[in-house]
Design a protein around this motif. Structure first.
Motif, mmCIF file in Angstrom:
data_model
loop_
_atom_site.group_PDB
_atom_site.id
_atom_site.type_symbol
_atom_site.label_atom_id
_atom_site.label_comp_id
_atom_site.label_asym_id
_atom_site.label_seq_id
_atom_site.Cartn_x
_atom_site.Cartn_y
_atom_site.Cartn_z
ATOM 1 N N SER A 199 0.771 -1.103 -0.093
ATOM 2 C CA SER A 199 -0.035 -0.149 -0.062
ATOM 3 C C SER A 199 0.832 1.169 0.084
ATOM 4 O O SER A 199 0.449 2.293 0.330
ATOM 5 N N LYS A 200 2.186 1.118 -0.257
ATOM 6 C CA LYS A 200 2.961 2.214 -0.357
ATOM 7 C C LYS A 200 2.684 3.204 -1.542
ATOM 8 O O LYS A 200 2.536 2.586 -2.612
ATOM 9 N N ASP A 201 2.952 4.350 -1.115
ATOM 10 C CA ASP A 201 2.874 5.400 -2.280
ATOM 11 C C ASP A 201 3.993 5.382 -3.193
ATOM 12 O O ASP A 201 5.100 5.353 -3.105
ATOM 13 N N ARG A 202 3.616 5.089 -4.701
ATOM 14 C CA ARG A 202 4.853 5.148 -5.643
ATOM 15 C C ARG A 202 4.715 6.361 -6.756
ATOM 16 O O ARG A 202 4.761 5.974 -7.819
ATOM 17 N N THR A 203 4.559 7.466 -6.117
ATOM 18 C CA THR A 203 4.377 8.496 -7.074
ATOM 19 C C THR A 203 5.929 8.706 -7.770
ATOM 20 O O THR A 203 6.859 8.637 -7.065
ATOM 21 N N THR A 204 5.890 8.981 -8.869
ATOM 22 C CA THR A 204 7.188 8.966 -9.763
ATOM 23 C C THR A 204 6.847 10.210 -10.622
ATOM 24 O O THR A 204 6.034 10.496 -11.305
ATOM 25 N N VAL A 205 8.147 10.738 -11.148
ATOM 26 C CA VAL A 205 8.200 11.847 -11.888
ATOM 27 C C VAL A 205 8.870 11.369 -13.180
ATOM 28 O O VAL A 205 10.187 10.927 -12.898
ATOM 29 N N VAL A 206 8.312 11.589 -14.359
ATOM 30 C CA VAL A 206 9.152 11.143 -15.703
ATOM 31 C C VAL A 206 8.793 12.498 -16.844
ATOM 32 O O VAL A 206 7.767 12.831 -17.056
ATOM 33 N N ASP A 207 9.870 12.553 -17.581
ATOM 34 C CA ASP A 207 9.876 13.404 -18.734
ATOM 35 C C ASP A 207 9.600 12.686 -19.848
ATOM 36 O O ASP A 207 10.440 11.588 -20.059
ATOM 37 N N VAL A 208 8.456 12.993 -20.554
ATOM 38 C CA VAL A 208 8.424 12.357 -21.985
ATOM 39 C C VAL A 208 8.419 13.317 -23.104
ATOM 40 O O VAL A 208 8.003 14.506 -22.888
ATOM 41 N N SER A 209 8.860 13.112 -24.247
ATOM 42 C CA SER A 209 8.831 13.927 -25.391
ATOM 43 C C SER A 209 7.861 13.326 -26.471
ATOM 44 O O SER A 209 7.759 12.104 -26.728
#
Length: 187
Positions: A27-37
């Motif tokens: 139940s852990k928060d797995r928020t991630t940031v990714v850059d896409v083009s």
């Protein structure tokens, strides 16, 4: 106390500790940031992403035109099969621990076997912690490269599984490109 009971008790306690950590990780928060083009124009990319997210149950909660940000909110449901698995594992672990306690303290009679009731409790704990609202943020970045003048660069901030779904389902139609770390990571 015989040596066999000590090792069984130790293994049962380790099983319980493992279950607690498994519940926390599930139940852990797995928020991630990714850059896409994408070589496509920003309006087309944002429109396609918005429509795709709304089809999946996300609702737009606002944004910031000055910062070029769109925000969405969605409700994430807990996995029923995982809740059942955790309940079964916790019930088996509770039964094992109850049997060990019954052997160590026979005057308790069958009371330690009531630890089987931990099974449904583990499923409920997972269900309550995993079902929550998630936020997704799309931010249009300025392209610094001449090759991307007509294209778009987006910074996506969301749950890791949602970012993987975006990359898998929209990469062809929007010609999305990223560093590929989401699909190569084992976690």
């Amino acid at each position: 106390m015989p040596a066999g009971f000590q090792s069984t008790l130790l293994l049962t306690v380790l099983l319980a500790i493992g279950l607690v950590f498994f519940l926390r990780a599930a139940s852990k928060d797995r928020t991630t940031v990714v850059d896409v083009s994408s070589p496509k124009p920003p309006l087309e990319v944002l429109e396609t992403l918005t429509q795709w997210l709304e089809k999946r149950g996300w609702s737009r909660t606002g944004g910031d035109a000055e910062r070029q940000v769109l925000r969405f909110r969605g409700q994430v449901a807990a996995s029923r099969p995982l809740a059942v698995l955790l309940s079964v594992l916790a019930a088996i672990g509770g039964a094992c621990f109850g049997l060990v306690l019954q052997q160590l303290i026979p005057q308790w009679h069958g009371w330690p076997l009531l630890l089987i009731g931990l099974g449904p409790l583990a499923g409920l704990v997972y269900d309550k912690r995993a079902a929550r609202s998630e936020d997704l943020e799309l931010r249009l970045l300025e392209g610094g490269d001449d090759t991307l003048k007509a294209g778009s660069i987006l910074r996506l901030r969301a749950h890791r599984d949602e970012l993987i779904a975006i990359e898998l389902e929209l990469s062809e139609s929007l010609e999305l490109a990223s560093d590929g770390s989401l699909l190569s990571s084992p976690i």
